[in-house]
Design an enzyme around this catalytic site. Structure first.
Site, PDB file in Angstrom:
ATOM      1  N   GLY A 602      -5.909 -27.540  -5.314  1.00 53.89           N
ATOM      2  CA  GLY A 602      -6.832 -27.060  -4.288  1.00 53.89           C
ATOM      3  C   GLY A 602      -6.515 -27.671  -2.942  1.00 53.89           C
ATOM      4  N   LYS A 603      -7.014 -26.987  -1.930  1.00 50.85           N
ATOM      5  CA  LYS A 603      -6.881 -27.533  -0.581  1.00 50.85           C
ATOM      6  C   LYS A 603      -8.248 -27.430   0.054  1.00 50.85           C
ATOM      7  CE  LYS A 603      -2.231 -27.252   1.225  1.00 50.85           C
ATOM      8  NZ  LYS A 603      -1.260 -26.527   0.429  1.00 50.85           N
ATOM      9  N   GLY A 604      -8.734 -28.533   0.569  1.00 52.99           N
ATOM     10  CA  GLY A 604     -10.069 -28.495   1.147  1.00 52.99           C
ATOM     11  C   GLY A 604     -10.046 -29.026   2.552  1.00 52.99           C
ATOM     12  N   GLY A 605     -11.230 -29.139   3.119  1.00 55.64           N
ATOM     13  CA  GLY A 605     -11.350 -29.619   4.484  1.00 55.64           C
ATOM     14  C   GLY A 605     -10.773 -31.011   4.654  1.00 55.64           C
ATOM     15  N   PHE A 606     -10.804 -31.808   3.583  1.00 59.99           N
ATOM     16  CA  PHE A 606     -10.406 -33.191   3.751  1.00 59.99           C
ATOM     17  C   PHE A 606      -8.991 -33.460   3.280  1.00 59.99           C
ATOM     18  CE2 PHE A 606     -15.061 -33.363   3.130  1.00 59.99           C
ATOM     19  CZ  PHE A 606     -15.355 -33.617   4.449  1.00 59.99           C
ATOM     20  N   GLY A 607      -8.388 -32.501   2.635  1.00 60.09           N
ATOM     21  CA  GLY A 607      -7.028 -32.753   2.197  1.00 60.09           C
ATOM     22  C   GLY A 607      -6.655 -31.916   1.001  1.00 60.09           C
ATOM     23  N   VAL A 609      -5.652 -31.439  -3.031  1.00 64.39           N
ATOM     24  CA  VAL A 609      -6.015 -31.987  -4.324  1.00 64.39           C
ATOM     25  C   VAL A 609      -4.901 -31.685  -5.320  1.00 64.39           C
ATOM     26  CG1 VAL A 609      -7.784 -32.063  -6.105  1.00 64.39           C
ATOM     27  CG2 VAL A 609      -8.417 -31.456  -3.772  1.00 64.39           C
ATOM     28  N   LYS A 623      -7.383 -36.452  -4.838  1.00 60.06           N
ATOM     29  CA  LYS A 623      -7.604 -35.871  -3.519  1.00 60.06           C
ATOM     30  C   LYS A 623      -6.956 -36.759  -2.489  1.00 60.06           C
ATOM     31  CE  LYS A 623     -11.130 -33.554  -2.455  1.00 60.06           C
ATOM     32  NZ  LYS A 623     -12.409 -32.945  -2.138  1.00 60.06           N
ATOM     33  N   ASP A 718     -22.268 -31.065   3.074  1.00 64.37           N
ATOM     34  CA  ASP A 718     -21.324 -29.947   3.011  1.00 64.37           C
ATOM     35  C   ASP A 718     -21.481 -29.221   1.677  1.00 64.37           C
ATOM     36  OD1 ASP A 718     -19.433 -28.245   4.010  1.00 64.37           O
ATOM     37  OD2 ASP A 718     -17.716 -29.525   3.553  1.00 64.37           O
TER      38      ASP A 718
END
Ligand SMILES: *[C@@H]1O[C@H](CO)[C@@H](O)[C@H](O)[C@H]1NC(C)=O
Ligand SMILES: *[C@@H]1O[C@H](CO)[C@@H](O)[C@H](O)[C@H]1NC(C)=O
Ligand SMILES: *[C@@H]1O[C@H](CO)[C@@H](O)[C@H](O)[C@H]1NC(C)=O
Ligand SMILES: *[C@@H]1O[C@H](CO)[C@@H](O)[C@H](O)[C@H]1NC(C)=O
Ligand SMILES: *[C@@H]1O[C@H](CO)[C@@H](O)[C@H](O)[C@H]1NC(C)=O
Ligand SMILES: *[C@@H]1O[C@H](CO)[C@@H](O)[C@H](O)[C@H]1NC(C)=O
Ligand SMILES: *[C@@H]1O[C@H](CO)[C@@H](O)[C@H](O)[C@H]1NC(C)=O
Length: 925
Positions: A602-607, A609, A623, A718
């Site tokens: 996964g790719k999220g707002g913080f980086g 995964v 993460k 969030d």
């Protein structure tokens, strides 16, 4: 954008209208259908007396009363002789202003067909359509985009028309021409036709439809069938191909039509097209043309059928579009019309339709008429009607016609009236006018009293004009700034104004008026320009901060440049002063357990995964946080320490972390079923109603724990569907709590406005106060709940943004609560719990935080809904899922047709539509 066909007018329309003339004369014997309510405007027609159109016997009028500005023109001399009717001969062009609007009187709430026609006719002698450069402009219906008119490379005698079906929002319908900077917009005629309220039921105040195609079938002489054959004056084009194996049917028998939804003319129902019995597929392909961006449109097809063959043999067929079966096993009724359409369901697919005989059928398919419309969302709000009326009074009062103030004052935002500033911040309220700047506008006469009734007006600048008389006794509480300097005002200043000035609640400027000749108060003395002080106060810190940031970055680069090549520094571990109970990983360990960061989950707002496997075979999610600057922040480790102490079955467990110069990461339990967003909107697995409620309850309990059982409370900040993960048993697990805070705080020295949360989920009160409370999470959770119910994203983008709660409110207002439910549930849900869940969700998204429930209340209410649903479960699983599998042959055939269309398209071109309609036929199996 879409729709209309362009017609070669000079030759073709001539005989179309000639034929209509003959038809009209024939019909004259009988009475014509009423034209009451028809509004017929011949744009650019300069004679104020009306005339009767020779072909249709409809009365046309000049446009002087429905438009301001623009210039009247006649088409060029040489094309004049070929013009088929009077409307083609004149037009109005709009060289000035980016938006110019026509306003047609209407009845509020009534449904109308509105048609705009465009014949360029080389009126300006510039040969604009043929000079090789783009020539296009836009159309708005009210404050919403309708479509563009693209005349690039068209014959100057062509007539292009656009039709929209819309509901009048007030006692006027406005149509605006938008200058795109690619040629001067113009218009030749405007026609408004009232429809019955029962017609086109999916059209309402928030949905209009634009005509994409409207065809009739059979052996038809007129290329276009319209009024008086059609009482509503819709343009029905003749289906272009009637050659073998297409077969035309017609009848003189009456075809019954019990329907009042489309009111298809009897004449159209008495004709149909079928195919030779050796064939089994009939394809109706409506290719996109110059004005039609088929890919981005959402289309709604409507088929009209009446079997007009006397025989008693069976006729059954399936109706497909390019994506699948639309209507299975349809059998038209004899001498009775049936319309097939899916109310309000707009398809993303192209307009390719295939009528395919079923194996049991004796006769091949047949069709009488087809309408295809594209969706126009009427989401943009008009200006508050009081504000709009008052500012229009101001416009009249000061004769401001030359200012190009027309259309809606505030909306759409980019076309708002020059000199106005509006407040759009309340997303579901009409924009309000807050600033009126009419400085140096050659105003003369008295002060317009309409300003006094504009209740949200804060700034009014009327300086440098020739205003005379006195300032009226002005009671407005909202007014903060009133600049009347350099006018000719000489009356006494009312007490109400002076009091507010003295109380400091009004900034008043009056210098340069006769009234100041013997007043020495500050409002009469020329003030030094405070703007520059303000500018200095703003610019200096901004520049300083920017410099510091740049220096910081340079310093960091310099340091990294020194140490960066050194791979071993990655292994360097800093001491941490805090005691943290969970495992601290080294970079090398992370590299090892993630197999060199191979598998991204996964790719999220913080980086990003990564998937990893610990020594004991436990699966973990690693993460890796994007911004290493956080490592320098003092907030990260305390945050990790807090998070390591949070343990709840619905909160993801933090297994460990890594923090040093090269590595900043958190290691969590791995959640094999991905996140809720993926499950709701992607993939092939569809959650059932009960599973959805369980996941909602899981998430609610996780949040309740953070809010109520942690001291101090942890606000997630969030909450959103991508942050709700699912374990192998589909238990909802909340992730990413706490992180937003660490990140935002770490960055406060750069960006104070770092928003909490993700667009679509953000608490409206947060915008106002920048206060984060547990109710911020409740709001976001409400959005999540709506997503769970509807399967829709928080911001729907088709074709413009609408916020999910508004979408739900509208759907419910327009139809029923059942219209909001995710189609993937296939109608398998418990209707009584639906109402409760929607209520709960709407309760969570109340604007005011105090009105929202706590997570404890939310969890309790969700829990209460679950047992009832469980008993439903048996019937759910017992119901086989409907499948829409297509005849295996058909996708391939569509492929053939699509590829064939581009090569052979021209041979099928219809002479009247410039190749925008095509047909093709498939041989039988
Ligand atoms: C209508 O037709 C008559 C005769 O054909 C012609 O003289 C007249 O100009 C036409 N009027 C319009 C408005 O086209
Ligand atoms: C318009 O331009 C086209 C292409 O440049 C040219 O063929 C045509 O003769 C021009 N027509 C007029 C009326 O100038
Ligand atoms: C609504 O207004 C926005 C902002 O002014 C604009 O960008 C958008 O195109 C408008 N939407 C429609 C459908 O016209
Ligand atoms: C269409 O009808 C006309 C008479 O109305 C007839 O002459 C013509 O042959 C017909 N054409 C076809 C293709 O059926
Ligand atoms: C307008 O039409 C021309 C000619 O068909 C086409 O090349 C162009 O892409 C169209 N422009 C737009 C914006 O649709
Ligand atoms: C302003 O509002 C008051 C009452 O609401 C009304 O009596 C008055 O006529 C309005 N003034 C204008 C200029 O419309
Ligand atoms: C005021 O009126 C005079 C005479 O009509 C004119 O010369 C002057 O330019 C006007 N001033 C402004 C600011 O419009």
């Amino acid at each position: 954008m879409a729709t209309s066909f362009s017609c070669s007018a000079s030759t073709k329309l001539t005989w179309i209208f000639a034929l209509l003339l003959i038809l009209a004369t024939m019909i004259q014997v009988r009475a014509q259908p009423p034209t009451a309510g028809f509004v017929n405007i011949d744009c650019g027609w300069t004679n104020s007396s009306a005339y009767i159109d020779n072909a249709t016997r409809i009365v046309y009028r000049f446009d002087g009363e429905s438009v301001e500005g623009g210039l009247s023109h006649e088409i060029s001399e040489e094309l004049m002789a070929g013009a088929a009717n009077e409307q083609q001969k004149t037009l109005r062009s709009f060289p000035d202003g980016s938006r110019n609007c026509y306003t047609l009187t209407s009845i509020v709430g009534k449904k109308y067909l509105l048609r705009a026609l465009f014949t360029y006719g080389n009126y300006d002698g510039l040969n604009k359509t043929m000079d090789g450069s783009p020539f296009l402009f836009g159309l708005h219906i009210g404050v919403n985009f309708w479509e563009s008119v693209n005349l690039t490379n068209t014959d100057p005698s062509d007539t292009v028309w656009k039709e929209v079906i819309t509901v009048a929002p007030s006692n006027a319908v406005s149509v605006c021409l938008i200058n795109f900077g690619s040629g001067t917009p113009f218009i030749s005629a405007l026609e408004l036709r009232p429809l019955e309220d029962t017609m086109y039921p999916f059209v309402n105040t928030s949905v209009s439809i634009s005509n994409f195609q409207r065809f009739r079938f059979g052996n038809v002489t007129d290329p276009i069938t319209r009024y008086p054959t059609d009482n509503y004056d819709r343009f029905w084009e003749r289906w272009p191909d009637t050659s073998y194996p297409w077969i035309n049917l017609n009848t003189n028998n009456k075809v019954e039509s019990l329907d009042n939804v489309f009111n298809v003319p009897a004449d159209i129902l008495q004709k149909a097209s079928t195919i030779d019995t050796n064939y089994s597929h009939m394809s109706v392909i409506v290719a996109t043309g110059r004005n039609q961006d088929g890919k981005s449109l959402q289309l709604l097809p409507i088929f009209h059928f009446a079997d007009i063959n006397e025989s008693n043999l069976s006729r059954r067929f399936d109706i497909y579009n390019a994506e699948g079966l639309l209507f299975p096993d349809f059998s038209p009724l004899r001498f009775q019309m049936v319309s097939k359409y899916k109310s309000g369901e707009f398809l993303h697919a192209d307009a390719f339709f295939n009528l395919s005989k079923t194996p049991s059928s004796s006769l091949p398919p047949l069709i009488n008429a087809l309408e295809v419309y594209s969706l126009i969302r009427m989401d943009n709000l008009t200006t508050d009607s009081d504000d709009a009326n008052y500012i229009k009074e101001v416009k009249t009062h000061y004769s401001l016609a030359q200012r190009n103030w027309n259309g809606d004052p505030c909306s759409p935002r980019e076309y708002s009236w020059e000199g106005l500033t509006c407040d759009y911040s309340k997303s579901n309220q009409n924009p309000r006018i807050v600033t009126v700047n009419l400085s140096t506008s050659r105003l003369r006469g008295g002060f317009a009293i309409s300003f006094m009734n504009m209740t949200s007006l804060e700034n009014l600048d009327l300086s440098h004009n020739n205003l005379t008389g006195a300032i009226p006794d002005y009671q407005l509480q909202s007014l903060k700034f009133l600049d009347l300097s350099n006018n000719k005002l000489d009356g006494a200043i009312p007490d109400s104004i002076l009091q507010r000035f003295q109380a400091g609640s009004l900034d008043l400027r009056l210098e340069g008026n006769p009234v100041c000749s013997n007043v020495k108060d500050t409002y009469c003395s020329k003030k030094k320009n405070t703007t520059s002080t303000v500018l200095i106060a703003v610019i200096v810190p901004v520049v300083l901060v920017s410099l510091l940031v740049v220096m910081g970055i340079l310093w960091k680069l310099y340091r990294e440049g020194k140490s960066g090549d050194d791979e071993d520094s990655a292994m360097y571990e800093e001491e941490t002063p805090l005691h943290i109970d969970i495992r601290r990983f080294t970079y090398a360990e992370l590299k090892h357990i993630t197999n060199d960061f191979q598998s991204i989950v996964g790719k999220g707002g913080f980086g990003t995964v990564y998937h990893g496997t610990l020594e004991n075979d436990d699966e973990v999610a690693v993460k890796v946080l994007m911004e290493t600057s956080i490592a320098e922040s003092t907030d990260f480790l305390p945050e990790v320490q807090t998070l390591s102490k949070v343990h709840h079955k619905n909160l993801v467990t933090l297994q460990g972390y890594c923090q040093n110069k090269k590595c900043l990461a958190l290691v969590y339990d791995f959640m094999p079923r991905g996140n809720l967003q993926q499950l709701l909107r992607g993939g092939d697995y569809s959650l059932n109603w009960e599973q959805r409620l369980h996941i909602a309850l899981d998430a609610a309990q996780g949040l309740e724990y953070l809010h109520e059982l942690c001291t101090p409370s942890i606000v997630h900040r969030d909450v959103k569907t991508p942050n709700i993960l699912l374990d192998k048993n589909l238990v909802g697990i909340i992730s990413d709590f706490g992180l937003s805070r660490a990140f935002n705080d770490a960055h406060t020295h750069i960006s104070t406005a770092a928003a909490a949360g993700t667009p679509g989920y953000i608490d409206p009160e947060y915008h106002a106060s920048y206060q984060i409370t547990v109710k911020t999470d409740v709001y976001s959770f409400g959005i999540v709940l709506l997503e769970i119910i509807t399967g829709q994203p928080p911001l729907l983008m088709d074709p413009q943004t609408v916020h999910l709660p508004n979408w739900v409110r509208r759907k419910i207002a327009m139809g029923s609560i059942h219209d909001v439910v995710d189609k993937r549930l296939m109608d398998q849900y418990d209707a009584s719990s639906l109402q409760s869940v929607v209520d709960l969700a709407m309760n969570c998204v109340e604007n005011a935080a105090v009105d929202r429930p706590t997570m404890t209340v939310v969890a309790t209410r969700l829990k209460g809904l679950l047992p009832a649903v469980s008993s439903e479960k048996q019937s759910v699983s017992a119901t086989p899922r409907r499948t829409y599998s297509m005849d295996s042959e058909i996708p391939r055939q569509f492929q053939m047709m699509i590829s064939g269309a581009s090569n052979e398209g021209s041979s099928f071109q219809s002479g009247y539509t410039n190749g925008m309609s095509q047909m093709s036929l498939l041989s039988g199996r």
